[in-house]
Each structure stands twice: as structure tokens, then as C-alpha cells.
Motif scaffolding. Structure first.
Motif, PDB file in Angstrom:
ATOM      1  N   ALA A 295       0.858  -1.193   0.000  1.00 53.46           N
ATOM      2  CA  ALA A 295       0.000   0.000   0.000  1.00 53.46           C
ATOM      3  C   ALA A 295       0.886   1.233   0.000  1.00 53.46           C
ATOM      4  O   ALA A 295       2.037   1.198   0.456  1.00 53.46           O
ATOM      5  CB  ALA A 295      -0.928   0.008   1.214  1.00 53.46           C
ATOM      6  N   LEU A 296       0.323   2.331  -0.513  1.00 53.71           N
ATOM      7  CA  LEU A 296       1.040   3.604  -0.560  1.00 53.71           C
ATOM      8  C   LEU A 296       0.128   4.718  -0.071  1.00 53.71           C
ATOM      9  O   LEU A 296      -1.091   4.671  -0.266  1.00 53.71           O
ATOM     10  CB  LEU A 296       1.478   3.944  -1.992  1.00 53.71           C
ATOM     11  N   GLY A 297       0.711   5.726   0.544  1.00 53.13           N
ATOM     12  CA  GLY A 297      -0.013   6.930   0.920  1.00 53.13           C
ATOM     13  C   GLY A 297       0.779   8.148   0.486  1.00 53.13           C
ATOM     14  O   GLY A 297       2.006   8.149   0.557  1.00 53.13           O
ATOM     15  N   VAL A 298       0.110   9.170  -0.004  1.00 55.95           N
ATOM     16  CA  VAL A 298       0.763  10.434  -0.347  1.00 55.95           C
ATOM     17  C   VAL A 298       0.071  11.548   0.419  1.00 55.95           C
ATOM     18  O   VAL A 298      -1.063  11.389   0.890  1.00 55.95           O
ATOM     19  CB  VAL A 298       0.719  10.712  -1.866  1.00 55.95           C
ATOM     20  N   PHE A 299       0.730  12.681   0.538  1.00 55.76           N
ATOM     21  CA  PHE A 299       0.217  13.785   1.346  1.00 55.76           C
ATOM     22  C   PHE A 299      -0.500  14.787   0.443  1.00 55.76           C
ATOM     23  O   PHE A 299      -0.012  15.159  -0.624  1.00 55.76           O
ATOM     24  CB  PHE A 299       1.355  14.436   2.119  1.00 55.76           C
ATOM     25  N   ASP A 300      -1.675  15.227   0.914  1.00 54.49           N
ATOM     26  CA  ASP A 300      -2.510  16.090   0.081  1.00 54.49           C
ATOM     27  C   ASP A 300      -3.429  16.929   0.960  1.00 54.49           C
ATOM     28  O   ASP A 300      -4.204  16.396   1.752  1.00 54.49           O
ATOM     29  CB  ASP A 300      -3.344  15.225  -0.878  1.00 54.49           C
ATOM     30  N   ARG A 301      -3.313  18.258   0.867  1.00 55.83           N
ATOM     31  CA  ARG A 301      -4.198  19.202   1.534  1.00 55.83           C
ATOM     32  C   ARG A 301      -4.402  18.884   3.024  1.00 55.83           C
ATOM     33  O   ARG A 301      -5.510  18.703   3.500  1.00 55.83           O
ATOM     34  CB  ARG A 301      -5.550  19.279   0.831  1.00 55.83           C
ATOM     35  N   GLY A 302      -3.289  18.799   3.745  1.00 54.77           N
ATOM     36  CA  GLY A 302      -3.361  18.665   5.191  1.00 54.77           C
ATOM     37  C   GLY A 302      -3.532  17.263   5.717  1.00 54.77           C
ATOM     38  O   GLY A 302      -3.553  17.057   6.925  1.00 54.77           O
ATOM     39  N   THR A 303      -3.647  16.298   4.838  1.00 56.35           N
ATOM     40  CA  THR A 303      -3.822  14.923   5.298  1.00 56.35           C
ATOM     41  C   THR A 303      -3.054  14.002   4.364  1.00 56.35           C
ATOM     42  O   THR A 303      -2.360  14.454   3.447  1.00 56.35           O
ATOM     43  CB  THR A 303      -5.306  14.541   5.341  1.00 56.35           C
ATOM     44  N   ASP A 304      -3.144  12.701   4.600  1.00 51.70           N
ATOM     45  CA  ASP A 304      -2.555  11.761   3.648  1.00 51.70           C
ATOM     46  C   ASP A 304      -3.658  10.849   3.141  1.00 51.70           C
ATOM     47  O   ASP A 304      -4.616  10.539   3.856  1.00 51.70           O
ATOM     48  CB  ASP A 304      -1.427  10.953   4.290  1.00 51.70           C
ATOM     49  N   ARG A 305      -3.506  10.456   1.901  1.00 54.02           N
ATOM     50  CA  ARG A 305      -4.516   9.603   1.273  1.00 54.02           C
ATOM     51  C   ARG A 305      -3.827   8.431   0.584  1.00 54.02           C
ATOM     52  O   ARG A 305      -2.659   8.507   0.211  1.00 54.02           O
ATOM     53  CB  ARG A 305      -5.328  10.403   0.253  1.00 54.02           C
ATOM     54  N   ARG A 306      -4.576   7.358   0.429  1.00 48.28           N
ATOM     55  CA  ARG A 306      -4.029   6.196  -0.259  1.00 48.28           C
ATOM     56  C   ARG A 306      -3.893   6.495  -1.751  1.00 48.28           C
ATOM     57  O   ARG A 306      -4.680   7.246  -2.328  1.00 48.28           O
ATOM     58  CB  ARG A 306      -4.930   4.980  -0.049  1.00 48.28           C
ATOM     59  N   ALA A 307      -2.879   5.901  -2.362  1.00 54.06           N
ATOM     60  CA  ALA A 307      -2.629   6.114  -3.784  1.00 54.06           C
ATOM     61  C   ALA A 307      -2.083   4.828  -4.383  1.00 54.06           C
ATOM     62  O   ALA A 307      -1.561   3.961  -3.671  1.00 54.06           O
ATOM     63  CB  ALA A 307      -1.639   7.260  -3.989  1.00 54.06           C
ATOM     64  N   ASP A 308      -2.203   4.714  -5.693  1.00 57.68           N
ATOM     65  CA  ASP A 308      -1.658   3.548  -6.392  1.00 57.68           C
ATOM     66  C   ASP A 308      -0.197   3.744  -6.758  1.00 57.68           C
ATOM     67  O   ASP A 308       0.516   2.777  -7.019  1.00 57.68           O
ATOM     68  CB  ASP A 308      -2.468   3.260  -7.663  1.00 57.68           C
ATOM     69  N   ALA A 309       0.246   5.014  -6.815  1.00 54.29           N
ATOM     70  CA  ALA A 309       1.619   5.285  -7.227  1.00 54.29           C
ATOM     71  C   ALA A 309       2.095   6.594  -6.601  1.00 54.29           C
ATOM     72  O   ALA A 309       1.296   7.459  -6.243  1.00 54.29           O
ATOM     73  CB  ALA A 309       1.715   5.362  -8.750  1.00 54.29           C
ATOM     74  N   ALA A 310       3.409   6.736  -6.485  1.00 54.67           N
ATOM     75  CA  ALA A 310       4.038   7.973  -6.005  1.00 54.67           C
ATOM     76  C   ALA A 310       5.229   8.256  -6.904  1.00 54.67           C
ATOM     77  O   ALA A 310       6.144   7.441  -7.002  1.00 54.67           O
ATOM     78  CB  ALA A 310       4.480   7.833  -4.553  1.00 54.67           C
ATOM     79  N   GLY A 311       5.189   9.420  -7.577  1.00 51.33           N
ATOM     80  CA  GLY A 311       6.225   9.744  -8.543  1.00 51.33           C
ATOM     81  C   GLY A 311       7.314  10.627  -7.976  1.00 51.33           C
ATOM     82  O   GLY A 311       7.299  11.014  -6.796  1.00 51.33           O
ATOM     83  N   ALA A 312       8.276  10.951  -8.835  1.00 53.94           N
ATOM     84  CA  ALA A 312       9.435  11.761  -8.448  1.00 53.94           C
ATOM     85  C   ALA A 312       8.988  13.059  -7.802  1.00 53.94           C
ATOM     86  O   ALA A 312       8.059  13.720  -8.266  1.00 53.94           O
ATOM     87  CB  ALA A 312      10.294  12.041  -9.672  1.00 53.94           C
ATOM     88  N   GLY A 313       9.647  13.434  -6.718  1.00 54.17           N
ATOM     89  CA  GLY A 313       9.318  14.649  -5.976  1.00 54.17           C
ATOM     90  C   GLY A 313       8.392  14.406  -4.811  1.00 54.17           C
ATOM     91  O   GLY A 313       8.319  15.228  -3.887  1.00 54.17           O
ATOM     92  N   ARG A 314       7.686  13.298  -4.812  1.00 55.83           N
ATOM     93  CA  ARG A 314       6.716  12.994  -3.756  1.00 55.83           C
ATOM     94  C   ARG A 314       7.401  12.468  -2.497  1.00 55.83           C
ATOM     95  O   ARG A 314       8.489  11.911  -2.537  1.00 55.83           O
ATOM     96  CB  ARG A 314       5.732  11.925  -4.238  1.00 55.83           C
ATOM     97  N   ILE A 315       6.708  12.629  -1.373  1.00 55.23           N
ATOM     98  CA  ILE A 315       7.012  11.896  -0.147  1.00 55.23           C
ATOM     99  C   ILE A 315       5.876  10.897   0.041  1.00 55.23           C
ATOM    100  O   ILE A 315       4.699  11.266  -0.003  1.00 55.23           O
ATOM    101  CB  ILE A 315       7.124  12.830   1.062  1.00 55.23           C
TER     102      ILE A 315
END
Length: 659
Positions: A295-315
Motif C-alpha cells: 500500500a502507498l499513501g501520499v500527502f494532500d491538503r493537510g492529510t494523507d490519502r491512499r494512492a496507487d503510485a508515487a512519482g518523483a518529488g513525492r514523499i
């Protein structure tokens, strides 16, 4: 939209977390600003952080601007948690260094700015709390220029500082031109010839800020919000966005590890290039194993959400990599995690209260060490004791409270002691041959130990042919050498030494007729792992070793009329003042002091300086311990210094067959 990974750094109590709350509110991510005192901030999520009102663990929160999405990393300000800051530095694109308008530049402020400059991280400075009584504006700016000794570019001025009506007046200060032309001859020529435009000046500002040549300064208040929109504008216009292509090879670095509600391991990773996807199988760390992302999570608008992918530049938050550790690379290495700050120089034994489950305690400390590798858990099987490495007393209190709150374990600590190291005093050689002269192991190992330059760590080399025996046996010797050097002749870690393998030999694989492999006639990795400590400590014994204690460089700022009382204190603390000067009614002393004396020195300083003295200290070097008897550290291994005891522990028999 571009990504920007932005660190917020400061000396403790400068208002760093409050500024984070104001940034999120101004960006429209949160509707109500949290309070550090009330324990309602977005990034201080640990119960202990909310209770103590300090940041202990780095936290990530995201907010969008017009042209860039910012991943903001809030870091601890207390020096005891400098390791958290260290791990974040390697994943940043830019930083905001927060300075209190009341206290001004403090010890940690100088340490952080020096490190940011050394790493070339583009940094803005935000002078916070201009609405507080005692806040300074122009005077503080002059003080910052002198004490930080870096090129500062004021982006405006603080009006009515020290009053509730304090506010920020934007406008590039005339002194900005001096700072910018120091790095740009064409800009100076344009000014002299009367061709300098505002656009050219601001272009130079953006270019030099992105290269960490100059540092724009904003004044404001996280409490009232003044100056914060201007800071946000500077973040967007002056700091460089993350670089890297999502189509390239995967490259990332893990900077934080935590445990989820079910005990699962969650890694925080900065992706420098490529794209990490759910179900990807990737090599972890040095390739010791392959992990599968569940599983993956990325940060978005004050929270983190699940995602299928995280690209360059992301945490990204990453699940499924059970063997992951802080500093590990995902795919090909990203920015290698070098040490920016010194390791801990203190140690304390954890003492469980009666009835405490020691197995649960060991597991809990192991999990804490996953989240902070520099805790350095060290278990002594003989004495049934566990010790941890520390930066200071506050960190010890936090570890104690964490064990109580999160693991329901009641412990205390023994008095904190100083962590020393050992270094070889010369050159020593030793060799043991396969099944000869009391060697019970099917292995030949010869080693030479010699001193190496300070700071070089441990180097291992070969003077034998790599093809003279299976590679796995060489690897067993090298790994065991590094492990054994964790405890030298006096029990301290041995460093700054070169170990060379001078002899090797083994018994080839033997089998009886119609039977399988006979390990009693054939060498195994076990033989080399057992023999190497005996050879190594004998070589080290012949080389001799010296114990070195950590020494800090220090700076004391205090009223000049207290100098007479300070000097005897420094003498009793075994401090060596190198320079002393007076600036107005303030005296400044710089020098070195043994790390073991720093805590007591800091405790005595306020009473001798009417509470006005300020101590800054940081690890500087290791110095030989003076005195006839060097300090000893109890061993936690099978004690290869005593051959008979070692063989009894390892083989349950001595070399001559006695039980």
C-alpha cells in the motif's frame, strides 16, 4: 503541478509548529489554527508531544499554492532530537529557519544555519513573534548578520515591534543590493551604469536564493498572521521545486519509520526519480532482500490519502517492506544519508520496575530503535541489562514516557554516562591455522590491525587472493570483524582502524561414501565467525588501544561583569577557553570541554550569570582519556579476551577437549 519538500527548522520554542499551523490556515487547508499549549496542532500528533508542548518526531503535511504543492516537514527544535532533523535534511528542496524576535539567534539556530549552508539547502529566514514584548526589528537583523555570519536579504521591516499592533511592511531593503552584488558582478555593473531594473534585481534574488548564496528574511507573527502571506509568496517564488522525472529509474530514500495501529511497519520515503507503485517488488537498502509494496499513501491538503503510485518529488508512506530501515534506498540510491551531526555521546541503562516483562521491554526498545537508529540499543545477556545511546536528559525522559504510554512498561534509568571510543595505539598481527596449536575450528584466519586517520571509521582489506577460498568465508570474516570491533580491549567501540586479512585457509567440502556432507570434516561459515574474534582481539592486544572521550566545542555568552565567576567554573569543568572577547556589556568565551561536563556546566551557568548566560555546545572531537586507568565498559559478548571462557561459551568445550 510542481512539488516542493520544505523543512521548518528552529531552536526550541521559536514558534516553528505555530508557524506551520498558520501556513496551513493561510493556504486554506485547515479551518482553525491549532495551539501548541492546548495540544491541538496538526503535526504534533503524538500524545507525548501534545502533553509536553514540543515536537519530538518529524511530521509531514501538505498544502497547495498557485504553482507548487508543498510537502512541509515540521522538525524537532530541541537539540536532544537532532537526529530527527538530520534524517529530514537529506530529503529537502528548501527550508525556512525560524528565529524568535524576542530571544534572537540561539544555540540551535547557529548549528542549523551552519548545516543548511554546508549542504547548500536554499533557506528563507522567518523572524517570528514580532508582536511579543521585547521583540526587536532592525537591531535583531544586525545581530543576526553578525552571529549567523551569512548574507541576509531583508524582504521588509517590522513596524511597531514588541506591541500587539506589530506588522510586516514589505519592501526590499537597500542593504539587499550589497548582498546580491557580492555574488554577481553583472548586477553591480548594471547598478553603477544606472541600468538596474526592479525585475533584474528580483531575478537575481531568486537565482541566488535557489543556490543558497543569500537568505531572504521576513518578519511576522504566527499568532496574528502578519508577514505569513509574504513568506508564502517567498516560498513559491524563491525556493526551487523538486527535480526528477517520473519515467526514470526508481530512486528513493527512507527517512522515517513508524509502526501502524496493528504493529505494521510504515516507511516514509522521498522519491527522487521514477515512480513507486503498489505491488512493486523492489530491492531494499543494500539489496539484502526484496520487498513488495502492499500500500502507498501520499500527502494532500493537510492529510494523507491512499494512492496507487508515487512519482518523483513525492514523499510517500510505504507499507509492506518488513525489513526496511531508516537510511535505506528504494531502488538505486538517492541522496546518501551522510551524518550531518555528531552521534550520541551519552548512554544509560534501562532499569525495569519489579514485575516488568523483560521480553516485552526488549521488543519495545528494538521498535524504538527502528524509528531512531541512533538510540543504539545494547543488550547484555550476562547481566540481563539493556542500555541505550542518548543525546541528553530530555531524550531520556521522552524514552521513559514513551515506554509507559505506548507499551505500558514502567522503567527508570541509571545515571547517564559518557560514550567513549577506542583506537589502536599501533600495529598488531595474529594468525591461527586450521586445526593447529589449539585452534578447534576448521579455518585459518590471519589479521593485521593498525591505526587509521581520525574519522575514517573501520576499513577492511585483503592481502590474500580472493579466489583462495569461497567468498562466503571472506564475507563471514569481514562481518565478524566489524561486529567484534563493537567492543575493544576496554569494552568501547573501536574506530579509526584498518584491519587486513593476511592469512586464509579452509577444509574443502568432504563427504563419506554413500552419505551426505560431513560438516565435521568441512569448513563452514560458523568456523570463520567463531575464530575471527579470537584472532582479532589478539592482534588488537598486540597493537594496544587507547580510550578516547568525546569533547565538545562550546560558546558562552554572558554579562561581562560575570566573567570572574565563570572562569573558575570552566576550570572545574576541565574546559579549555580558546578565545575570549567582549562585545558591549557581553563577554563571549569559546573553547572545548569534555562532553561529560557539559550538562553540569549548563546547570551552573544561570546561577552565576543572573540567568542571562547562554551555553552553546556541539561535539567537536575525541581526545585521549587522561589518567593511569582508562574507563572500562562491561562486555556483552562471549569475551574473546579470555580464550578459555570464550571457547566454553562458543563451543561448550575447550580446545583440548575438556568439558
Amino acid at each position: 503541478m510542481h512539488m516542493l519538500n520544505l523543512g521548518i527548522l528552529a531552536h526550541v520554542d521559536a514558534g516553528k509548529t505555530s508557524l506551520t499551523e498558520r501556513l496551513l490556515h493561510t493556504a486554506g487547508v485547515i479551518d482553525e489554527i491549532g495551539s501548541v499549549d492546548a495540544g491541538s496542532t496538526t503535526t504534533d500528533t503524538l500524545a507525548l508531544e501534545r502533553r509536553r508542548g514540543i515536537t519530538i518526531k518529524s511530521a509531514v503535511v501538505s498544502f497547495p499554492l498557485d504553482t507548487v504543492t508543498v510537502n512541509l516537514l515540521d522538525t524537532p527544535g530541541h537539540p536532544d532530537f537532532i537526529a530527527e532533523v538530520e534524517r529530514v535534511l537529506g530529503v529537502l528542496d528548501g527550508a525556512v529557519l525560524v528565529v524568535s524576535a524576542v530571544e534572537g539567534v540561539q544555540a540551535q539556530t547557529r548549528v542549523l544555519m551552519r548545516t543548511l549552508r554546508r549542504l547548500g539547502i536554499p533557506t528563507l529566514v522567518f523572524v517570528n513573534k514580532i508582536d511579543r514584548r521585547g521583540a526587536r526589528g532592525e537591531a535583531l537583523l544586525r545581530n543576526m548578520a553578525r552571529t549567523l555570519a551569512v548574507p541576509l536579504v531583508p524582504m521588509g521591516a517590522a513596524a511597531e515591534p514588541g506591541t500587539p499592533a506589530a506588522h510586516f511592511v514589505p519592501g526590499l531593503a537597500p542593504s539587499a543590493l550589497d548582498a546580491l552584488t557580492d555574488h554577481d558582478d553583472d548586477l553591480l555593473a548594471a547598478y553603477v551604469n544606472g541600468r538596474l531594473t526592479d525585475a533584474r534585481l528580483r531575478g537575481a534574488l531568486a537565482e541566488q536564493t535557489a543556490k543558497a548564496l543569500v537568505h531572504p528574511v521576513y518578519f511576522g507573527s504566527a499568532l496574528t498572521g502578519t508577514g505569513v502571506p509574504d513568506l508564502i509568496d517567498g516560498v513559491e517564488r524563491l525556493l526551487p521545486a523538486a527535480v526528477g522525472t517520473a519515467d526514470g529509474p526508481l530512486s528513493g530514500t527512507v527517512f522515517k519509520v513508524e509502526r501502524g495501529p496493528a504493529g505494521e511497519k510504515i516507511a516514509y520515503a522521498r522519491i527522487f526519480s521514477g515512480t513507486l507503485r503498489v505491488r512493486d517488488r523492489i530491492p531494499v537498502g543494500d539489496g539484502r532482500e526484496e520487498g513488495r509494496v502492499t500500500a502507498l499513501g501520499v500527502f494532500d491538503r493537510g492529510t494523507d490519502r491512499r494512492a496507487d503510485a508515487a512519482g518523483a518529488g513525492r514523499i510517500a508512506r510505504v507499507w509492506g517492506l518488513g525489513g526496511i530501515r531508516i537510511g535505506d534506498a528504494l531502488g538505486s540510491p538517492g541522496r546518501v544519508g551522510e551524518h550531518h551531526f555528531a552521534p550520541p555521546t551519552l548512554e544509560s541503562v534501562v532499569v525495569p520496575r519489579p514485575g516488568t516483562d523483560r521480553g516485552r521491554l526488549h521488543l519495545a526498545l528494538t521498535q524504538l530503535a527502528e524509528q531512531d537508529p541512533l538510540i543504539g540499543v545494547r543488550h547484555d545477556e550476562v547481566r540481563q541489562e539493556t542500555s541505550v545511546s542518548l543525546y541528553g536528559e530530555v531524550q531520556k525522559e521522552v524514552v521513559q514516557a514513551t515506554l509507559a504510554d505506548e507499551y505500558d512498561l514502567d522503567v527508570t534509568f541509571r545515571e547517564t554516562t559518557t560514550l567513549c571510543v577506542e583506537r589502536p595505539a599501533g600495529t598488531g598481527r595474529a594468525v591461527e591455522f586450521n586445526k593447529k596449536d589449539g585452534n578447534p575450528f576448521l579455518a585459518t584466519v590471519g589479521l593485521r590491525v593498525e591505526e587509521a586517520p581520525p574519522g575514517s571509521g573501520v576499513r577492511f582489506g585483503l592481502e590474500v587472493e580472493l579466489g583462495s577460498m569461497p567468498y562466503a568465508f571472506f564475507k563471514a570474516v569481514e562481518d565478524t570483524v566489524r561486529e567484534t570491533l563493537g567492543q575493544g580491549l576496554h569494552g568501547w567501540q573501536v574506530t579509526d582502524c584498518a584491519v587486513t586479512m593476511t592469512h586464509s585457509g579452509y577444509s574443502p567440502r568432504q563427504s563419506h561414501a554413500h552419505q551426505g556432507f560431513d560438516k565435521s570434516m568441512s569448513s563452514t561459515g560458523y568456523d570463520f565467525r567463531c575464530l575471527t574474534p579470537l584472532v582479532l582481539v589478539e592482534a588488537l592486544r598486540r597493537a594496544g588501544s587507547r580510550v578516547y572521550e568525546p569533547v565538545h566545542r562550546f560558546r558562552v555568552d554572558a554579562p561581562a561583569d560575570t566573567l570572574g565567576a565563570l572562569l573558575p567554573l570552566l576550570t572545574r569543568s576541565l574546559a579549555v577557553p580558546r578565545t575570549t572577547w567582549t562585545r558591549g556589556d557581553t563577554c563571549v568565551l569559546e573553547g572545548t570541554v569534555p562532553a561529560a561536563r557539559v550538562h553540569a556546566l549548563g546547570q551552573r551557568l544561570p546561577g552565576l550569570t543572573r540567568g542571562e548566560g547562554e551555553l552553546e555546545s556541539a561535539f567537536d572531537h575525541y581526545a585521549p582519556v587522561t589518567g593511569a586507568t582508562p574507563p572500562e565498559r562491561p562486555r556483552t559478548d562471549h569475551n574473546p579476551l579470555d580464550r578459555k571462557e570464550y571457547l566454553l561459551n562458543v563451543t561448550r568445550r575447550t580446545a583440548d577437549g575438556d568439558n
